[in-house]
Design a protein around this motif. Structure first.
Motif, PDB file in Angstrom:
ATOM      1  N   GLY A  83     -82.755 -52.095  60.048  1.00 33.00           N
ATOM      2  CA  GLY A  83     -82.311 -50.745  59.748  1.00 33.00           C
ATOM      3  C   GLY A  83     -80.821 -50.680  59.472  1.00 33.00           C
ATOM      4  N   ARG A  84     -80.436 -49.747  58.602  1.00 34.87           N
ATOM      5  CA  ARG A  84     -79.039 -49.537  58.229  1.00 34.87           C
ATOM      6  C   ARG A  84     -78.932 -48.164  57.579  1.00 34.87           C
ATOM      7  N   PRO A  85     -77.737 -47.587  57.522  1.00 38.76           N
ATOM      8  CA  PRO A  85     -77.591 -46.268  56.882  1.00 38.76           C
ATOM      9  C   PRO A  85     -77.929 -46.321  55.395  1.00 38.76           C
ATOM     10  N   LEU A  86     -78.537 -45.256  54.922  1.00 41.40           N
ATOM     11  CA  LEU A  86     -78.769 -45.112  53.484  1.00 41.40           C
ATOM     12  C   LEU A  86     -77.725 -44.187  52.872  1.00 41.40           C
ATOM     13  N   VAL A  87     -77.509 -43.040  53.495  1.00 39.91           N
ATOM     14  CA  VAL A  87     -76.374 -42.202  53.118  1.00 39.91           C
ATOM     15  C   VAL A  87     -75.139 -42.834  53.757  1.00 39.91           C
ATOM     16  N   GLY A  88     -74.249 -43.301  52.946  1.00 44.59           N
ATOM     17  CA  GLY A  88     -73.113 -44.094  53.405  1.00 44.59           C
ATOM     18  C   GLY A  88     -73.096 -45.481  52.802  1.00 44.59           C
ATOM     19  N   ASN A  89     -74.213 -45.870  52.184  1.00 40.21           N
ATOM     20  CA  ASN A  89     -74.281 -47.140  51.472  1.00 40.21           C
ATOM     21  C   ASN A  89     -73.722 -46.939  50.060  1.00 40.21           C
ATOM     22  N   PRO A  90     -72.654 -47.642  49.686  1.00 38.91           N
ATOM     23  CA  PRO A  90     -72.056 -47.407  48.359  1.00 38.91           C
ATOM     24  C   PRO A  90     -72.998 -47.675  47.201  1.00 38.91           C
ATOM     25  N   GLN A  91     -74.027 -48.509  47.414  1.00 36.54           N
ATOM     26  CA  GLN A  91     -74.929 -48.844  46.313  1.00 36.54           C
ATOM     27  C   GLN A  91     -76.235 -48.053  46.366  1.00 36.54           C
ATOM     28  N   ALA A  92     -76.301 -47.024  47.206  1.00 38.73           N
ATOM     29  CA  ALA A  92     -77.547 -46.268  47.326  1.00 38.73           C
ATOM     30  C   ALA A  92     -77.804 -45.410  46.094  1.00 38.73           C
ATOM     31  N   GLY A  93     -76.776 -44.734  45.581  1.00 40.90           N
ATOM     32  CA  GLY A  93     -76.958 -43.887  44.402  1.00 40.90           C
ATOM     33  C   GLY A  93     -77.910 -42.733  44.619  1.00 40.90           C
ATOM     34  N   ALA A 143     -66.958 -42.792  56.976  1.00 39.08           N
ATOM     35  CA  ALA A 143     -67.316 -42.743  58.393  1.00 39.08           C
ATOM     36  C   ALA A 143     -68.104 -43.972  58.831  1.00 39.08           C
ATOM     37  N   THR A 144     -68.872 -44.563  57.912  1.00 38.76           N
ATOM     38  CA  THR A 144     -69.680 -45.738  58.249  1.00 38.76           C
ATOM     39  C   THR A 144     -68.873 -47.022  58.179  1.00 38.76           C
ATOM     40  N   LEU A 145     -67.762 -47.001  57.456  1.00 41.32           N
ATOM     41  CA  LEU A 145     -66.981 -48.212  57.230  1.00 41.32           C
ATOM     42  C   LEU A 145     -66.559 -48.924  58.511  1.00 41.32           C
ATOM     43  N   PRO A 146     -66.115 -48.236  59.568  1.00 42.47           N
ATOM     44  CA  PRO A 146     -65.674 -48.976  60.769  1.00 42.47           C
ATOM     45  C   PRO A 146     -66.758 -49.783  61.463  1.00 42.47           C
ATOM     46  N   VAL A 147     -68.027 -49.439  61.285  1.00 46.22           N
ATOM     47  CA  VAL A 147     -69.102 -50.165  61.974  1.00 46.22           C
ATOM     48  C   VAL A 147     -69.803 -51.154  61.055  1.00 46.22           C
ATOM     49  N   LEU A 148     -69.279 -51.350  59.835  1.00 42.97           N
ATOM     50  CA  LEU A 148     -69.909 -52.283  58.903  1.00 42.97           C
ATOM     51  C   LEU A 148     -69.372 -53.687  59.115  1.00 42.97           C
ATOM     52  N   ARG A 149     -70.150 -54.636  58.668  1.00 45.83           N
ATOM     53  CA  ARG A 149     -69.705 -56.018  58.700  1.00 45.83           C
ATOM     54  C   ARG A 149     -68.628 -56.199  57.645  1.00 45.83           C
ATOM     55  N   GLN A 150     -67.473 -56.669  58.083  1.00 42.98           N
ATOM     56  CA  GLN A 150     -66.336 -56.829  57.190  1.00 42.98           C
ATOM     57  C   GLN A 150     -66.179 -58.259  56.693  1.00 42.98           C
ATOM     58  N   ASP A 151     -66.586 -59.222  57.505  1.00 44.26           N
ATOM     59  CA  ASP A 151     -66.392 -60.626  57.154  1.00 44.26           C
ATOM     60  C   ASP A 151     -67.693 -61.188  56.612  1.00 44.26           C
ATOM     61  N   GLY A 168     -91.754 -35.735  51.284  1.00 42.11           N
ATOM     62  CA  GLY A 168     -91.227 -34.630  50.516  1.00 42.11           C
ATOM     63  C   GLY A 168     -89.724 -34.558  50.424  1.00 42.11           C
ATOM     64  N   ARG A 169     -88.997 -35.584  50.852  1.00 45.36           N
ATOM     65  CA  ARG A 169     -87.535 -35.583  50.790  1.00 45.36           C
ATOM     66  C   ARG A 169     -87.048 -37.021  50.794  1.00 45.36           C
ATOM     67  N   PRO A 170     -85.841 -37.257  50.289  1.00 38.81           N
ATOM     68  CA  PRO A 170     -85.282 -38.617  50.344  1.00 38.81           C
ATOM     69  C   PRO A 170     -84.934 -38.995  51.784  1.00 38.81           C
ATOM     70  N   PRO A 171     -84.962 -40.272  52.102  1.00 40.64           N
ATOM     71  CA  PRO A 171     -84.597 -40.705  53.454  1.00 40.64           C
ATOM     72  C   PRO A 171     -83.090 -40.765  53.633  1.00 40.64           C
ATOM     73  N   LEU A 172     -82.652 -40.695  54.860  1.00 39.73           N
ATOM     74  CA  LEU A 172     -81.247 -40.855  55.204  1.00 39.73           C
ATOM     75  C   LEU A 172     -80.964 -42.216  55.821  1.00 39.73           C
ATOM     76  N   TRP A 173     -82.010 -42.922  56.243  1.00 40.51           N
ATOM     77  CA  TRP A 173     -81.892 -44.215  56.912  1.00 40.51           C
ATOM     78  C   TRP A 173     -82.772 -45.208  56.180  1.00 40.51           C
ATOM     79  N   ASP A 174     -82.265 -46.402  55.971  1.00 39.36           N
ATOM     80  CA  ASP A 174     -82.995 -47.447  55.257  1.00 39.36           C
ATOM     81  C   ASP A 174     -83.597 -48.402  56.288  1.00 39.36           C
ATOM     82  N   ASP A 175     -84.914 -48.428  56.378  1.00 32.48           N
ATOM     83  CA  ASP A 175     -85.596 -49.296  57.349  1.00 32.48           C
ATOM     84  C   ASP A 175     -86.256 -50.500  56.696  1.00 32.48           C
ATOM     85  N   ARG A 176     -85.805 -50.877  55.487  1.00 30.35           N
ATOM     86  CA  ARG A 176     -86.448 -51.994  54.795  1.00 30.35           C
ATOM     87  C   ARG A 176     -85.989 -53.348  55.311  1.00 30.35           C
TER      88      ARG A 176
END
Length: 879
Positions: free
Chosen positions: A88-98, A265-273, A76-84
């Motif tokens: 697992g990775r954040p869904l809110v905070g993903n620039p391409q989530a839309g 807020a998620t940017l510091p823990v993302l893979r940069q390279d 009944g609601r959109p997810p906040l975490w992407d487990d696909r």
């Protein structure tokens, strides 16, 4: 009023009909997808993996949104975490989530993937209408504004991105003309345009691809800065209008803070390279000199499936069509008002310069000086701005062509443009002929290495054999030649309109040729091999986790089967998870280029295989799906019957459960390589590797033994586990550790530790039956919600406060239009062209700022006296 409604209806119909013809396959089969189901698209810059048929719609966006729709249907609601995938990775905070873009909510509600095509079609229509409004704001005629709208909505660049499935790119770029329309009106002093500017820029961010939004913000900010500098140099005092426009841009950032703050807020823990040894993300996608050939025909260097230029087709299409190009060039050469043309020429030049990438120098300089530009990995995306400027110039060129009173200009252009096009075609044809006379066969367009001469010969053959090129060239020669002989101004207006119609037909035919189409059921129907994979895996919860070759088992297959992949067709990944998963990248992927003749090769290969197996076990990877035998995988294998590409299914006999209890922690503060090396010798059933011991101080003789935890059905951002232990222990969950996760053990808050390099570990304090609950709340999301809520309230108050002023201003403008139309009728016989210009706003005088067309109290008042001065107006072109 009725007359304006009639005109608006005709304009809407013209733009809609052109799009309907271009998307003829979609309008004929409305439940299809703009995806090529048979041929693969060529990307010469990305050689990291074999590319299967399909595009980013089926590789990335369709599985993403279908998974969200499934989650909404269950919980009944959109997810906040992407487990696909990626554990697992954040869904809110993903620039391409839309997630916060309203049009995609229709797909979530209906679960109808074919809506993506119609949403895109609607955005292109809105882009055409926005370009029409922008052209009218630049004082073009209705016909010229319609042509500008047709050129922008049918731009070969936009059509190419649609064919590649880059739908969020198109949705974001559709707001470009509306943003510049609101900006120009705001800088002219229309207060109601400021909230519209903030809203439009915010909407361009929400579709889920911030690169186009960043380019728009930079362009708008630069425009405001130049306008403010012009006002200050003209000693007009404090530049209030540019400051208000800059405030609107800042307000747009606050409007999208609910999405922007979690990303920051998620940017510091993302893979940069992303330049790892196994997978390289292409970071150029820029223009090359050979792309100039596309000015004659968008497919001069091939289409998406047979492209032989540089990089790929969809990122570097440098074409607006031959007929619109002729109109734009005519405006550049013969338009008398240079101040009116200068901003758009400057935008066209700078955007093209940036799109040329590293070799031109502007792109690396911008990445060095401008924050956020380092994430713009495709300089060619700046071509959206270049195409916008070129479309507007094409509309201005049509008015210039219609109003040009000099027969010599017509004659020069009638000789120059067709002669140039025909000469280029003959030169390219001669290149092909010389190659055949020397018995040098034309190479295949899909060959890996082509010389520049080979590309020139292939382009010459395509252009010389393309009927559309010859038809457009001969049509332009005929129209310009006829206009050079006619002296009647109404007749020349008709000929100019015919040139614009030729351009619209040219672009619609080119779009129809490029746009693919396939049945949605082709992508959503399960194959026999898929059913075999589903039957071989243990059902959830949690969902089984697999590693797969993307060419045979895509993200869409995984979503349809309810399977989680460790590798997704995406680069948004947590840094710690990427370090843990890096040893298994080469499994069902590219092999490392080790030379078997090197000393110690066998020992190194054995060492790496042991680490790989240990990582696969700890990540709970239950199976491997591939289309070929995997020599480095010693697991039991079963060939699946009746599936596409005949996949092989390998099952991992030593995979650990997704959640399990271990008795102790082994402390390791080593590097990543050191921890991975310790995986070889440490039994994962006896200990978890942490940087400290959470059970320190307890009796090591009274610890629980290894056993699996019971995983209860919950949402992807909610985890519930039941555990029964006879002593204190550590609970290891084979999911990605990330900030934002909170845990409770038996209703009491508990700390989540990072163990096994990138997994979650909790302390189970004592014996008995325990209930463990974990919930995810994105970092920065609370702040973003507050900031966005306040910003939307500010926007509403701002809009309501300016609505009355804008309505009164529009009524006054309509009254002045009627007055000017009456004067035009009265003075038609005496003043000629000067009378016909009465209903137009004057062009900007030299030295004025970009936003101001006149230095007056009203845009229609050139002298600032509150009344239009017809004799002070200058004609658009010299007589």
């Amino acid at each position: 009023m009725l007359r304006n409604s009639y005109y608006n209806l005709l304009i809407f119909a013209a733009l809609a009909i052109a799009l309907g013809l271009a998307f003829g396959r979609l309008t004929h089969a409305p439940r299809g997808l703009t995806v090529d189901a048979e041929r693969t698209h060529v990307d010469r810059a990305d050689r990291s993996h074999a590319r299967p048929p399909g595009n980013d719609l089926t590789f990335l966006f369709l599985p993403h949104h279908l998974a969200i729709a499934e989650h909404i249907a269950r919980h009944g609601r959109p997810p906040l975490w992407d487990d696909r995938g990626f554990c697992g990775r954040p869904l809110v905070g993903n620039p391409q989530a839309g997630l916060f873009y309203p049009p995609v909510w229709l797909v979530w509600i209906t679960k109808a993937p074919w809506l993506f095509g119609w949403i895109t079609l609607t955005h292109l229509l809105a882009a055409g209408l926005g370009m029409y409004r922008l052209a009218r704001a630049m004082h073009t005629s209705r016909t010229a504004a319609v042509v500008a709208g047709l050129v922008y909505e049918l731009s070969p660049l936009s059509i190419a991105h649609v064919a590649e499935g880059h739908l969020p790119h198109i949705w974001s770029a559709a707001y470009y003309p509306w943003a510049f329309w609101a900006l120009i009106r705001a800088l002219r002093g229309e207060n109601g345009a400021y909230p519209v500017l903030a809203l439009v820029i915010a909407l361009s961010f929400l579709p889920g691809h911030p690169q186009e939004w960043l380019l728009l913000v930079l362009a708008v900010t630069a425009w405001i800065g130049v306008d403010a500098a012009g006002r200050m140099l003209a000693r007009q005092g404090v530049p209030g209008r540019p400051l208000a426009a800059a405030g609107a841009v800042g307000l747009s950032l606050a409007l999208v803070a609910l999405d922007l703050a979690p990303q920051a807020a998620t940017l510091p823990v993302l893979r940069q390279d992303h330049t790892s040894k196994d997978a390289v993300v292409p970071t150029h996608y820029s223009l090359h000199p050979r792309n100039l050939l596309q000015l004659l025909e968008p497919t001069a260097l091939g289409g998406p499936t047979d492209y032989f230029g540089g990089d790929n087709y969809w990122e570097t299409v440098y074409s607006i069509g031959l007929a619109p190009l002729s109109l734009a060039l005519f405006a550049m050469l013969f338009h008398s008002d240079r101040t009116r043309m200068r901003p758009w020429l400057l935008l066209l030049i700078i955007a093209t310069w940036f799109a040329c990438g590293r070799a031109a120098g502007l792109e690396p300089l911008a990445k060095l000086l401008i924050p956020g530009m380092s994430f713009l990995r495709a300089p060619g995306r700046a071509l959206f701005l270049a195409h916008l400027a070129a479309a507007l110039l094409a509309g201005i060129g049509l008015d210039t062509l219609a109003a040009c009173a000099e027969t010599r200009a017509w004659q020069r252009w009638a000789r120059a443009l067709p002669a140039l096009a025909l000469g280029t075609l003959l030169l390219l044809g001669a290149t092909v002929l010389v190659g055949k006379m020397t018995h040098a066969p034309l190479p295949s367009p899909l060959e890996a290495r082509l010389t520049e001469l080979d590309r020139l010969r292939l382009a010459g053959e395509r252009l010389c054999l393309e009927p559309r090129v010859w038809l457009v060239t001969l049509s332009l020669a005929f129209l310009f030649g006829l206009g050079a002989r006619l002296r009647s101004r109404p007749a020349r207006r008709i000929i100019a309109a015919c040139v614009g119609l030729t351009g619209a037909c040219e672009l619609a035919a080119s779009a129809y040729q490029v746009l693919p189409h396939s049945d949605a059921l082709h992508w959503l129907a399960l194959q026999p091999g898929d059913h075999a994979i589903q039957a071989a895996l243990a059902p959830g919860p949690p969902r089984p986790r697999v590693k797969a070759r993307d060419a045979v088992f895509t993200d869409l297959n995984a979503v349809l089967l309810g399977v989680e992949k460790t590798n997704l067709a995406d680069w948004f990944q947590l840094e710690d998870s990427s370090l843990l998963e890096e040893p298994i990248y080469e499994v069902a992927g590219r092999e490392r280029p080790f030379e078997k003749t090197l000393p110690m090769y066998d020992a190194v290969a054995l060492f790496r295989s042991e680490i790989r197996q240990a990582v696969l076990d700890r990540m709970a990877v239950a199976a491997l799906v591939s289309d070929r035998p995997e020599p480095g995988c010693p697991w039991p294998v079963a060939k699946l019957p009746g599936a596409l590409r005949s996949p092989f299914l390998y099952t991992n006999p030593t995979a650990l459960p997704r959640a399990y209890v271990v008795p102790r922690a082994e402390v390791a503060i080593d590097s990543t390589a050191g921890i991975l090396a310790r995986f070889r010798t440490l039994d994962p059933r006896t200990a978890a590797i942490l940087d400290h011991d959470p059970l320190a101080g307890l009796d090591p003789r009274h610890r629980a033994t290894f056993h699996a935890a019971s995983w209860l059905p919950m949402a992807s951002d909610r985890v519930r586990l039941e555990i029964e232990t006879d002593a204190p222990a550590l609970l290891v969950i084979a999911d990605a550790f990330a900030p934002g996760w909170q845990a409770r053990v038996d209703g009491k808050p508990a700390r989540i530790h990072r163990g096994n390099l990138a997994q979650r570990v909790l302390v189970i304090p004592g014996a008995g039956r325990h209930l463990v609950e974990m919930a995810y709340w994105p970092p920065g999301f609370t702040l973003g919600l507050w900031v966005s809520g306040i910003a939307w309230c500010v926007l509403g108050v701002w809009w309501l406060s300016t609505r009355r002023a804008w309505t009164v201003g529009a009524a006054c403008s309509a009254h002045r239009n009627r007055l000017g139309h009456g004067l035009h009728r009265i003075g038609r016989g005496n003043r000629g062209q000067g009378a016909r210009e009465l209903d137009r706003e004057p062009a900007a005088a030299p030295g004025l700022a970009l936003g101001d067309q006149v230095a007056s109290h009203h845009p229609r008042d050139p002298l600032g006296h509150g009344q239009a001065q017809p004799h002070a107006r200058q004609p658009l072109l010299p007589r």
